[in-house]
Design an enzyme around this catalytic site. Structure first.
Site: not given
Ligand code: PDD
Length: 287
Positions: A33, A52, A100, A102, A149, A182, A207
């Site tokens: 996403y 990304r 379903r 895997h 992501k 993070e 990320l």
């Molecule tokens: N989250 N680290 C993680 C684990 C994240 O889920 C996100 C973003 C970031 C920051 O990434 P960016 O600057 O590209 O938004 C760092 C989004 C906003 C969410 O899951 O809602």
């Protein structure tokens, strides 16, 4: 006005928007996403989010559901139809619907795509930023591929829920060496007690945040003292300032880490300035 979502080729009322029960995103979290900010009628940093998204899809060997230009069209359309001037747009792509199993589907299964958008209040965001947020520290418990992501966010959900139950907004993951990786949905930063901006290198354990990348550009442009290195929880607790970055929060000051007040307990001047300057360094796609 009722909200509209885009689901696999159709614009549908948000309340009826649904994917099949055997969507692999639902069954296996087999999907990725993006969340982009919408600011004054523009989608912010679309090219970086697309790059990304493309990388996440490639790493998981999921095809683009349609061309990048077509996805861009749908994003504009969803933002427009929901009359979002300031808010967020959410894009999710999964490996699609299949019985379903895997293993990847063997027949031609089209990836699923969902796009939604919603308005947020800039005034409420500024109010939050003027106060700052508190964070808790939390043991890192995610898989090593957090650079992708994916929608597999259960560890993040649990960490953030614990933060909420302890009166905080965010959880900072801490690796086995006591270093901050993070936040549950943000990247983590401090201004060290010597006045140096620090954030962990993108190569390990985080990320590659788009907001982080914009802030890196700003730091270079403004000539601020900066080092890309991991920092420990102790260093963060003794820091002058701390803050987090994400498309959903932009630059958000952190004023407390666990029970320790950061700096003087108020949003720091560096974080506040970076927040003010943020949209001078972003790319805009008009809706
Ligand atoms: N989250 N680290 C993680 C684990 C994240 O889920 C996100 C973003 C970031 C920051 O990434 P960016 O600057 O590209 O938004 C760092 C989004 C906003 C969410 O899951 O809602």
């Amino acid at each position: 006005m009722s909200r509209i979502a885009y689901v696999n080729g159709q614009y549908v009322p948000h309340k009826d928007a649904a994917v099949h029960v055997e969507d692999r995103g639902y069954q296996f979290a087999d999907g990725v996403y993006e969340v982009c900010e919408v600011w004054q009628g523009n989608v912010v940093d679309m090219p970086r989010h697309f790059d990304r998204l493309g990388r996440s899809l490639r790493e998981l060997r999921i095809d683009w559901p349609m061309s990048r230009a077509a996805v861009e069209f749908v994003i504009r359309e969803v933002v427009r139809r929901n009359r979002v001037r300031n808010g967020m747009v959410y894009i999710q792509v999964t490996r699609g619907v299949a019985r379903r199993d895997h293993f990847f589907p063997t027949d031609d299964v089209a990836p699923s795509i969902v796009v939604t958008a919603r308005s947020t209040s800039p005034a409420a965001a500024e109010e939050a930023a003027s106060k700052g947020i508190s964070v808790i520290t939390y043991p890192e418990n995610r898989w090593p591929r957090v650079d992708i992501k994916t929608v597999a966010l259960l560890p993040n959900v649990l960490a953030k829920q614990e933060a909420r139950e302890r009166g905080s907004k965010e959880a900072w993951y801490v690796d086995v060496n006591g270093m901050v990786t993070e936040g549950g949905s943000t990247n983590a930063w401090i201004v060290s007690k010597d006045g140096v901006l620090l954030t962990r290198p993108a190569e390990g354990g985080i990320l590659r945040g788009i907001t982080r990348a914009v802030v890196l550009d700003l730091i270079a442009r403004e000539g601020l003292a900066f080092e890309e290195r991991a920092f420990s929880v102790d260093e963060a607790k003794q820091a002058r300032e701390a803050f987090v970055t994400a498309a959903s929060t932009l630059v958000m000051p952190v004023v407390r880490i666990d029970d320790t007040v950061v700096g003087n307990g108020h949003p720091g001047s560096t974080a506040t300035r970076l927040r003010e300057l943020f949209h001078t360094a972003t790319d805009f796609m008009a809706v």
